[in-house]
Scaffold this active site. Sequence first.
Site, PDB file in Angstrom:
ATOM      1  N   GLY A  31       0.336  -1.277   0.011  1.00 24.81           N
ATOM      2  CA  GLY A  31      -0.407   0.155  -0.159  1.00 24.81           C
ATOM      3  C   GLY A  31       0.867   1.678  -0.251  1.00 24.81           C
ATOM      4  N   HIS A  37       4.367   2.629  -7.887  1.00 24.68           N
ATOM      5  CA  HIS A  37       3.620   1.249  -8.435  1.00 24.68           C
ATOM      6  C   HIS A  37       2.436   1.270  -9.262  1.00 24.68           C
ATOM      7  CE1 HIS A  37       4.647   1.751  -3.235  1.00 24.68           C
ATOM      8  NE2 HIS A  37       4.568   0.818  -3.758  1.00 24.68           N
ATOM      9  N   GLY A 149       9.444  -4.229  -8.198  1.00 18.32           N
ATOM     10  CA  GLY A 149       9.742  -3.596  -8.790  1.00 18.32           C
ATOM     11  C   GLY A 149      11.620  -4.179  -8.536  1.00 18.32           C
ATOM     12  N   LEU A 186      11.476   6.586  -6.932  1.00 15.02           N
ATOM     13  CA  LEU A 186      10.395   7.443  -5.614  1.00 15.02           C
ATOM     14  C   LEU A 186      10.279   5.556  -4.832  1.00 15.02           C
ATOM     15  CD1 LEU A 186       7.884   7.716  -8.376  1.00 15.02           C
ATOM     16  CD2 LEU A 186       9.193   9.410  -7.388  1.00 15.02           C
ATOM     17  N   SER A 188       8.080   4.946  -0.969  1.00  9.59           N
ATOM     18  CA  SER A 188       7.434   4.792  -0.009  1.00  9.59           C
ATOM     19  C   SER A 188       7.638   5.803   1.243  1.00  9.59           C
ATOM     20  CB  SER A 188       6.367   4.192   0.532  1.00  9.59           C
ATOM     21  OG  SER A 188       5.664   3.345  -0.971  1.00  9.59           O
TER      22      SER A 188
END
Length: 283
Positions: A31, A37, A149, A186, A188
Site C-alpha cells: 500500500g 507502483h 520493482g 520513488l 513509500s
Amino acid sequence: MLIIETLPLLRQQIRRLRMEGKRVALVPTMGNLHDGHMKLVDEAKARADVVVVSIFVNPMQFDRPEDLARYPRTLQEDCEKLNKRKVDLVFAPSVKEIYPNGTETHTYVDVPGLSTMLEGASRPGHFRGVSTIVSKLFNLVQPDIACFGEKDFQQLALIRKMVADMGFDIEIVGVPIMRAKDGLALSSRNGYLTAEQRKIAPGLYKVLSSIADKLQVGERDLDEIITIAGQELNEKGFRADDIQIRDADTLLEVSETSKRAVILVAAWLGDARLIDNKMVELA
C-alpha cells in the site's frame, strides 16, 4: 474493481478466472501507493487479462516494531488510484486473515544465503517475511506472472530463486526503477522526509552514478571506491549505512569473470532509510 478482504472470497474469484481461461498478473504491495507502483500495474496490464493487486502491510518482514507501527496505511486512496488504473481486483486482507494464529508460530519460507546476506544481514528476519508472504500470495492468487520493482534488487533476486527452487509456474517480471526528475528513486519511505531532507535526497543517486562512472572507466579498487562514496554521502548530509558492489547475477563478490556489477546503496536521511541501486556492464 472488486475489493476482497477474505481468503474464501479470493479463492472463489480465482476459480472463476481460471475457468474462464484468463491470464492473471499479480502485483504484491504494502500500500501507500505511488507512481512507481502504478508502473508495476501498467506492466501487469500489458502482459495479462486480469490484474490483481495485493495490499498488505506484512508484520513478518519488519525487523523493528516502530517501523511497522508508523508505516502509512492509505487503503482508500490506494483503491482510488487503482480504480483509475482499471485494476480488476484488490486483495486487502487483515493481519488476522493472513496470520490467524500470529506470526511467531506461522509456517515460513526461507531462502538460504540470499535472505541473510547484504540487506538481510542488517535486517534479521526481513527476507524470511518477504518470501513467506509472497509464496502465500502465489498460492492464493495462482498468477501466471508477478511484477516486482527493481529498486529492491535483492528482494527480486530472492523471489526469482524461491520461484525456481519451489517450482512455481510463474513468470517473474522485474520493472525498472521509476525516478523523480531529480533522480530520487520513488519509494513509500520518501514520505518520511522533511522538505529540507527532500532537497538533499537526490544526492544518493548522484553518489551511485559516481560509483558507476568509476567502474565503467575501469577502476577496480572497490574498497577505495566504497570508502570515498561513504564519505561523499556523509558530507551531503546522509548517514551512510551500507554500500556494496556485487556481481549482478549472483550477488557474490565481484570477480574477474563477472560480466555485470550492481551497486547497492543504503543510507539514512533523518528517519528515512533510503535504498537505491544501479547496474554496470563490466568491460
